[in-house]
Write a protein that holds these residues in place. Structure first.
Motif, PDB file in Angstrom:
ATOM      1  N   ASN A  34     -55.778  49.879  27.730  1.00  0.00           N
ATOM      2  CA  ASN A  34     -55.257  50.705  26.637  1.00  0.00           C
ATOM      3  C   ASN A  34     -55.424  50.015  25.285  1.00  0.00           C
ATOM      4  N   PHE A  75     -51.122  56.541  20.920  1.00  0.00           N
ATOM      5  CA  PHE A  75     -51.049  56.103  22.313  1.00  0.00           C
ATOM      6  C   PHE A  75     -51.141  54.583  22.417  1.00  0.00           C
ATOM      7  N   TRP A 106     -43.227  57.869  21.446  1.00  0.00           N
ATOM      8  CA  TRP A 106     -43.612  57.897  22.853  1.00  0.00           C
ATOM      9  C   TRP A 106     -42.717  57.009  23.701  1.00  0.00           C
ATOM     10  N   TYR A 141     -50.990  58.475  27.934  1.00  0.00           N
ATOM     11  CA  TYR A 141     -51.725  57.561  27.064  1.00  0.00           C
ATOM     12  C   TYR A 141     -53.191  57.434  27.498  1.00  0.00           C
TER      13      TYR A 141
END
Length: 446
Positions: free
Chosen positions: A240, A337, A289, A305
């Motif tokens: 990520n 995200f 989030w 995400y």
């Protein structure tokens, strides 16, 4: 500097501002792309070379966080926040010296190595303390603080751009900008060092005084790194972060290159504004989030995400050069995200391993950030430099990088699906002090 325990009646809501004063300062790292064009011009650097201080800073962030998590658990947040202040500010001052003397290695040493240590220790310092103050809302609590790190560039980006415009974009102007940043952040971070408090044990979480005694599953840092859950989360975070940091580090030149041949090219000031927008999305994602994860669960939020992030990259790759609003919107979602992933992971760790040594576990997990800090910028910059050498320009500089990011996010999505509760053989009894607190509470609940 011993960790000061909060007196009776002290509000736990004073801890997030202390954390924010540190995280807003060290979040300046996300404004590095504003300095890249000036450094490249003043010192004759390539895009890959100008990314080196940022890359090294992220590497040192992860490595020093692994050490800093243990430091926080042993000595409390005040000492570690003080160390972060000294390292981060002095790193900027060394960078100023390097820019003034045109010694790029000093900028790499100051911003990347010394400042990177300040980044890591400063980042980890308030996180476990916040989780202990807010056991009822861990996602929200860590999101508030880590929001500051994501939002640091919202201040630093336009501020740095204005300083470069006022002082000049030559080596002396860059040096003066680094000098002002170093001194200013030293003052601001000192507010958090003076304000932070550790919670007393045994007070009710909903009140203002402190958290409940620690109960439930508890896993030590040493045992946590031996579990598959830790390494699945490591892979999730690494993928990520790699996907987000590649765009973030290259944000200003990337949007400029993407629309250089359009009827309305992106100016330097507009590119700096884009960096600030990304910082705002990064910041909003960290609080928004992570708070949502308290409601829908950590695993589900990471599905969002990683899955939706891959879709956003696909839209940029296919349609991004045809529409500035679409490009900007997709980039903002990706960065939200990216920020949300950072803010949610401490609560994810708390759910899996408990709060016993969550700071040390979090620090070890942030080595994934070190890896991503090298991979993301390296992928984007190396491919862009190679494509430019081949005579390509505009979106063609980044097409392959975007496809690679999609693949990395899908790898992270699969890793998240393998996260399960930790096997009881890794659990440890409550620490003696906490066990005593639980024993004292038993007659009251009987």
């Amino acid at each position: 500097m011993s960790p000061p325990v909060a007196p009776p009646g002290w509000s736990r809501w004073l801890v997030p501002p202390a954390a924010l004063s540190v995280h807003l300062s060290i979040g300046q790292a996300y404004a590095w792309s504003v300095f890249k064009p000036s450094l490249e011009s003043a010192l004759g650097l390539s895009g890959t070379q100008s990314a080196l201080p940022f890359q090294l800073a992220i590497v040192m962030l992860g490595l020093s966080a692994a050490f800093g998590g243990t430091l926080v658990e042993r000595h409390g947040p005040r000492r570690s926040m003080g160390v972060a202040l000294v390292c981060f500010s002095s790193g900027l001052l060394v960078s100023a010296l390097g820019a003034e003397t045109r010694q790029y290695w000093l900028i790499v040493l100051g911003y990347g190595f010394i400042g990177g240590i300040g980044l890591g220790i400063g980042y980890i310092s308030p996180v476990s303390t916040l989780i202990k103050w807010f056991p009822d809302r861990p996602g929200m609590a860590t999101g508030i603080a880590i929001m500051g790190f994501g939002g640091g560039a919202l201040i630093a980006s336009p501020w740095s751009a204005q300083m470069l415009a006022s002082f000049g974009s030559g080596h002396s102007g860059i040096a003066l900008a680094f000098l002002v940043l170093g001194l200013s952040y030293a003052v601001f971070m000192s507010l958090g060092v003076l304000l932070v408090r550790v919670p007393p044990t045994g007070a009710p979480a909903a009140g203002g005084a402190g958290p409940r005694a620690v109960t439930g599953v508890q896993v030590s840092a040493r045992d946590a790194v031996r579990t598959p859950q830790f390494w699945c989360l490591w892979l999730v975070l690494c993928m990520n972060v790699t996907a987000g940091i590649g765009i973030l580090e290259k944000a200003a030149p990337m949007i400029t290159d993407y629309f250089a041949s359009s009827s309305a090219p992106v100016s330097a000031s507009a590119a700096a504004g884009f960096v600030a927008l990304l910082s705002a999305a990064n910041m909003a994602g960290r609080i928004g989030w992570s708070s949502a994860s308290d409601l829908i669960g950590r695993k589900n939020i990471y599905r969002l995400y990683l899955g939706a992030g891959a879709l956003m990259y696909l839209l940029i790759a296919v349609f991004g050069d045809s529409s500035k609003p679409l490009f900007v919107l997709c980039a903002l979602v990706i960065l939200s995200f990216y920020g949300g992933g950072f803010a949610t992971v401490p609560a994810y760790l708390k759910d899996l391993f408990g709060t016993y040594q969550v700071g040390a576990i979090h620090g070890r997990l942030l080595t994934a950030w070190s890896t991503a800090g090298v991979l993301g910028p390296l992928i984007v910059n190396r491919i862009a430099d190679h494509q430019a050498a081949a005579g390509r320009h505009g979106p063609a500089l980044y097409g392959l990088s975007l496809l690679i990011m999609i693949g990395l996010l899908l790898v992270g999505f699969v890793a998240n699906e393998f996260v399960r509760p930790v096997h009881p053989r890794h659990h440890v009894p409550a620490p003696p002090r906490e066990a005593a607190d639980v024993a004292r509470q038993q007659p009251e609940s009987a």
